[in-house]
Design a protein around this motif. Structure first.
Motif, short mmCIF file in Angstrom:
data_model
loop_
_atom_site.label_atom_id
_atom_site.label_comp_id
_atom_site.label_asym_id
_atom_site.label_seq_id
_atom_site.Cartn_x
_atom_site.Cartn_y
_atom_site.Cartn_z
N LEU A 1 0.82 -1.17 -0.08
CA LEU A 1 -0.08 0.17 0.09
C LEU A 1 0.79 1.21 0.04
CD1 LEU A 1 -2.75 -1.15 2.65
CD2 LEU A 1 -2.91 -0.76 0.05
N ARG A 2 2.08 1.11 -0.17
CA ARG A 2 3.04 2.39 -0.26
C ARG A 2 3.31 3.13 1.04
NH1 ARG A 2 5.66 0.44 -4.61
NH2 ARG A 2 4.31 0.17 -6.30
N GLU A 3 2.62 2.51 2.15
CA GLU A 3 2.92 3.10 3.37
C GLU A 3 4.34 2.85 3.84
OE1 GLU A 3 1.87 5.38 6.63
OE2 GLU A 3 0.57 5.13 5.11
N ILE A 4 4.94 2.02 3.58
CA ILE A 4 6.25 1.54 3.52
C ILE A 4 6.97 1.69 2.17
CG2 ILE A 4 8.23 -0.06 4.31
CD1 ILE A 4 6.27 -1.35 6.23
N THR A 5 7.93 2.54 2.20
CA THR A 5 8.53 2.68 0.71
C THR A 5 9.85 2.16 0.69
OG1 THR A 5 9.42 4.86 1.52
CG2 THR A 5 7.21 5.03 0.44
N CYS A 6 10.64 2.07 1.93
CA CYS A 6 12.04 1.59 1.77
C CYS A 6 11.96 0.06 1.30
CB CYS A 6 12.74 1.76 3.00
SG CYS A 6 12.23 0.77 4.29
N GLU A 7 13.18 -0.32 0.67
CA GLU A 7 13.15 -1.88 0.43
C GLU A 7 13.48 -2.58 1.91
OE1 GLU A 7 13.14 -3.71 -2.29
OE2 GLU A 7 12.13 -1.56 -3.01
N ILE A 8 12.89 -3.68 1.82
CA ILE A 8 13.04 -4.59 3.15
C ILE A 8 13.92 -5.69 2.81
CG2 ILE A 8 12.16 -5.74 4.85
CD1 ILE A 8 9.51 -4.23 4.54
N SER A 9 15.03 -5.69 3.34
CA SER A 9 16.15 -6.86 3.37
C SER A 9 15.42 -8.28 3.27
CB SER A 9 17.33 -6.80 3.94
OG SER A 9 18.25 -7.88 3.94
N THR A 10 15.96 -9.38 2.54
CA THR A 10 15.66 -10.54 2.60
C THR A 10 16.18 -11.26 4.03
OG1 THR A 10 17.30 -11.30 1.37
CG2 THR A 10 15.35 -10.94 0.29
N GLU A 11 17.07 -10.66 4.56
CA GLU A 11 17.93 -11.05 5.75
C GLU A 11 16.95 -10.38 6.95
OE1 GLU A 11 21.78 -10.22 5.71
OE2 GLU A 11 22.22 -11.81 4.37
N THR A 12 15.88 -10.00 6.85
CA THR A 12 15.19 -9.19 7.82
C THR A 12 13.86 -10.07 7.95
OG1 THR A 12 15.71 -7.29 7.35
CG2 THR A 12 13.74 -7.21 8.64
N ALA A 13 13.38 -10.59 9.36
CA ALA A 13 12.22 -11.27 9.86
C ALA A 13 11.41 -10.34 10.62
CB ALA A 13 12.71 -12.59 10.41
N PHE A 14 9.96 -10.73 10.56
CA PHE A 14 9.09 -9.95 11.57
C PHE A 14 8.11 -11.09 12.08
CE2 PHE A 14 9.81 -7.22 7.81
CZ PHE A 14 10.11 -5.78 8.41
N ILE A 15 8.33 -10.78 13.49
CA ILE A 15 7.80 -12.00 14.37
C ILE A 15 6.90 -11.43 15.28
CG2 ILE A 15 7.96 -14.20 15.90
CD1 ILE A 15 10.84 -14.53 14.45
N GLY A 16 5.49 -11.67 15.60
CA GLY A 16 4.82 -11.26 16.53
C GLY A 16 3.42 -11.27 16.22
N ALA A 17 2.42 -11.39 17.00
CA ALA A 17 0.99 -11.12 16.95
C ALA A 17 0.66 -9.70 17.01
CB ALA A 17 0.25 -12.02 17.86
N LEU A 18 -0.84 -9.32 16.83
CA LEU A 18 -1.22 -7.88 16.68
C LEU A 18 -2.48 -8.01 17.48
CD1 LEU A 18 -0.61 -6.91 12.89
CD2 LEU A 18 0.65 -6.33 14.92
N SER A 19 -2.73 -6.82 18.20
CA SER A 19 -3.95 -6.71 18.69
C SER A 19 -4.73 -5.52 17.73
CB SER A 19 -4.11 -5.98 20.11
OG SER A 19 -3.29 -4.74 19.83
N LEU A 20 -6.03 -5.44 18.03
CA LEU A 20 -6.92 -4.64 17.22
C LEU A 20 -6.52 -3.01 16.97
CD1 LEU A 20 -10.36 -6.29 18.00
CD2 LEU A 20 -9.03 -6.61 16.18
N ASP A 21 -5.81 -2.80 17.81
CA ASP A 21 -5.43 -1.20 17.85
C ASP A 21 -3.90 -1.24 17.17
OD1 ASP A 21 -4.13 -2.21 20.10
OD2 ASP A 21 -4.11 -0.62 21.46
N GLY A 22 -3.43 -2.26 16.93
CA GLY A 22 -1.88 -2.17 16.11
C GLY A 22 -0.69 -2.57 17.06
#
Length: 481
Positions: free
Chosen positions: A62-83
Motif C-alpha cells: 500500500l506504499r505506506e512503507i517505501t523503503c526496501e526490506i532486506s531478505t535477511e529481515t524477519a518480523f515475528i509477533g501477533a497483533l491486537s486490534l489497535d496495532g
C-alpha cells in the motif's frame, strides 16, 4: 482478504487483526482484494506469530512503507486490534529458527522472559506498536535492542542450587564412582537393588555433579519448555525429569493433535530418571530406542510432523525381582525363578543393550563408621575437566557417549592386545557388538577422568566390570543425613 497456504483457524483469524491494524494508518482496503500467500504452500501453518509479517507486507504494497526490506529481515509477533505488537506462544524457537535460516535482523514484541542478550549474531529489535516498525524501517526512530527485563535477569542470575549433595550419601563408593563416569561421558545407567537401598537418592543427587548448561544449551531448553507451555524457574540448572511409571507413551515421547514435546524432550541436555523402569509398559520403553541412538524424536500426526531434540542421560532403577528382596541380607525372597525371569524380561534386550553401566546395590548396616565424604562440587570439577578433554579432542561440544564411534576410534585407536582381550571376554559374556562399542566408550571416559591420552588396559577392565551385574558386593548403605 484471503489467506492461502494451508493456514489453520488461528492464522485465518489474523485477517481481522491485520485489517484493523492497517486501518490505524488511515488506509482503506475495503474496495480491494488482498491475497496473502504463506510459503511453502504445502506445509500447514499455525499460530498467531504471522500477524506482524502479514501486516508489514500489506503496508509495503500500500506504499505506506517505501523503503526496501532486506531478505535477511524477519518480523515475528501477533497483533491486537489497535496495532499493538504482542508476544505469542513459541516466540523464542521462532527467533532461533530464523537465525538458523540466515536472518540477521528480527523485529519482535517485548517479552519479559525472552533472553535477547543470549542470542548472538542476530539484531533483535523490540517493538510495541506497528507505528514503531514503520518508523524504524523508514529510519525515523531508534529503538532499544536489548531492553532490561528484571524477571529474566533474576532467572539467569539466580545462584545454582541443588537440594541434594553427594556428601549426604553414606557409603556406595562404587556407585558414586559409576555415577561420576556416567556424568563425565553422558552414559546411560541402570541400577538394581532392594527397596530402600538408595537408588532414588543416588539418581536425584546425580544432577549436582553435571556441568552447568552452556549458552546454546540454555536456549534449547528454554525453547522446548516454551513449546510445551511449561514454566521453568532456573534455566542454568540441569533439567531433571522424573515421570511416574503410569505415564502414557504420549506423555513420555510427546505427541497430541498438535504435537508437543514429551518428557524425553523436556529432559534434553539433562537427565531422564525412570524409577521402577520395569513397571513402564513395554511399548513405551521400546519407543525410547530411536531417541537414545539419534538424540532426537520425530512425531508424525495427521496435522503435522515435527522433530524435537532429545539428547539426555537415561537413568533407570528397578528391583531385582517382583518382591524386591532377591539377594537382600534382611528379607527372604519369595519369588520363583520363573517369576524372576519374567520380571527381568519386562526390560527388553534392545533397551538393556543401550544401557552403558549396570549397577547392583545393597543396603544393610546404617551404623558403619563415617568417613569424610566428597561433595558434589569436588566431583563436578573432575567431570568438567574430563568433558573439556573430550571437547578439545573432537573439536566439538560432544561427549564420548554421543560422538560417532568412527570419530572416537580414529582419535583413540585400541591396541591389538586390547582388541583381543575385549573380543575374548565378549565371547564368554555373549555381549553384542553394541555392548562392545559401549565398553570402548566407557573406557575412553575412564581414561579422560584419569587424564590419560590413550585408552589404558585398566580403563577397559573397569569398563567391562561396570557392564556386568556385580555379585557379593560389600555391605553398603545410602541415606540422607
Amino acid at each position: 482478504m484471503v489467506i492461502v497456504g494451508l493456514p489453520d483457524a488461528s492464522v485465518k483469524e489474523s485477517r481481522e487483526r491485520v485489517l484493523a491494524s492497517i486501518a490505524h494508518f488511515d488506509l482503506d482496503v475495503t474496495d480491494k482484494k488482498v491475497v496473502v500467500n504463506l510459503s511453502p504452500s504445502d506445509q500447514k501453518k499455525n499460530g498467531s506469530l504471522f500477524d506482524l509479517s502479514i501486516a508489514v507486507a500489506a503496508l509495503k504494497e500500500l506504499r505506506e512503507i517505501t523503503c526496501e526490506i532486506s531478505t535477511e529481515t524477519a518480523f515475528i509477533g501477533a497483533l491486537s486490534l489497535d496495532g499493538a505488537v504482542v508476544s505469542g506462544e513459541g516466540i523464542l524457537p521462532a527467533v532461533l529458527a530464523a537465525k538458523g535460516l540466515g536472518i540477521k535482523r528480527v523485529y519482535l514484541p517485548y517479552d519479559p522472559v525472552l533472553p535477547l542478550h543470549m542470542i548472538k549474531d542476530v539484531e533483535c529489535i523490540v517493538v510495541q506498536h506497528m507505528e514503531e516498525v514503520v518508523h524504524h524501517l523508514e529510519g525515523q526512530e531508534g529503538l532499544s535492542l536489548h531492553p532490561n527485563s528484571p524477571q529474566m535477569e533474576q532467572l539467569l542470575h539466580t545462584p545454582e542450587t541443588h537440594q541434594k549433595d553427594f556428601c549426604h550419601v553414606i557409603g556406595h563408593e562404587q556407585a558414586k564412582r559409576a555415577l561420576e563416569i556416567a556424568a563425565a561421558g553422558e552414559h546411560n545407567l541402570l541400577m538394581s537393588g532392594p527397596p530402600g537401598c538408595g537408588k532414588s537418592l543416588l539418581a536425584e543427587t546425580f544432577p549436582s555433579i553435571l556441568p552447568t548448561l552452556t549458552n546454546q544449551a540454555q536456549l534449547e531448553v528454554m525453547s522446548l519448555y516454551q513449546l510445551a507451555d511449561e514454566k521453568r524457574t532456573h534455566y542454568q540448572i540441569i533439567p531433571f525429569r522424573h515421570p511416574h511409571h503410569s505415564a502414557s507413551a504420549v506423555a513420555i515421547i510427546g505427541g497430541g493433535s498438535n504435537p508437543k514435546p514429551g518428557e524425553i524432550s523436556m529432559a534434553h541436555r539433562g537427565v531422564l530418571f525412570l524409577d521402577e523402569i520395569s513397571e513402564f509398559s513395554k511399548k513405551t520403553l521400546d519407543m525410547l530406542r530411536q531417541p537414545l541412538e539419534t538424540g532426537e524424536v520425530t512425531i508424525s500426526r495427521a496435522h503435522s510432523t515435527v522433530t524435537y531434540p532429545s539428547s539426555f542421560i537415561l537413568i533407570g532403577a528397578m528391583n531385582p525381582c517382583p518382591c524386591g528382596y532377591l539377594g537382600s541380607f534382611h528379607h527372604y525372597c519369595t519369588c520363583s525363578q520363573k517369576q524372576i525371569q519374567a520380571y527381568r524380561n519386562r526390560l527388553s534386550g534392545p533397551i538393556h543393550d543401550r544401557m552403558d553401566i549396570l549397577l547392583s546395590l545393597q543396603s544393610v548396616n546404617v551404623n558403619q563408621p563415617s568417613i569424610k565424604q566428597e561433595t558434589s562440587s569436588d566431583i563436578r570439577k573432575r567431570v568438567e575437566s574430563a568433558r573439556l578433554r573430550q571437547f578439545e579432542r573432537y573439536q566439538l561440544e560432544v561427549s564420548n557417549a554421543k560422538v560417532p564411534f568412527e570419530t572416537m576410534i580414529e582419535k583413540s585407536p585400541l591396541q591389538a592386545e586390547q582388541k583381543r582381550m575385549l573380543t575374548n571376554v565378549s565371547a564368554k559374556q555373549n555381549w553384542s557388538n553394541r555392548v562392545q562399542i559401549k565398553i570402548i566408550r566407557l573406557a575412553r571416559t575412564i581414561s579422560d577422568l584419569a587424564g590419560e591420552e590413550r585408552i589404558s588396559d585398566q580403563a577397559i577392565w573397569e569398563a567391562m566390570k561396570l557392564r556386568r551385574w556385580s555379585q557379593n558386593k560389600k555391605q553398603v548403605i545410602a541415606r540422607e543425613t
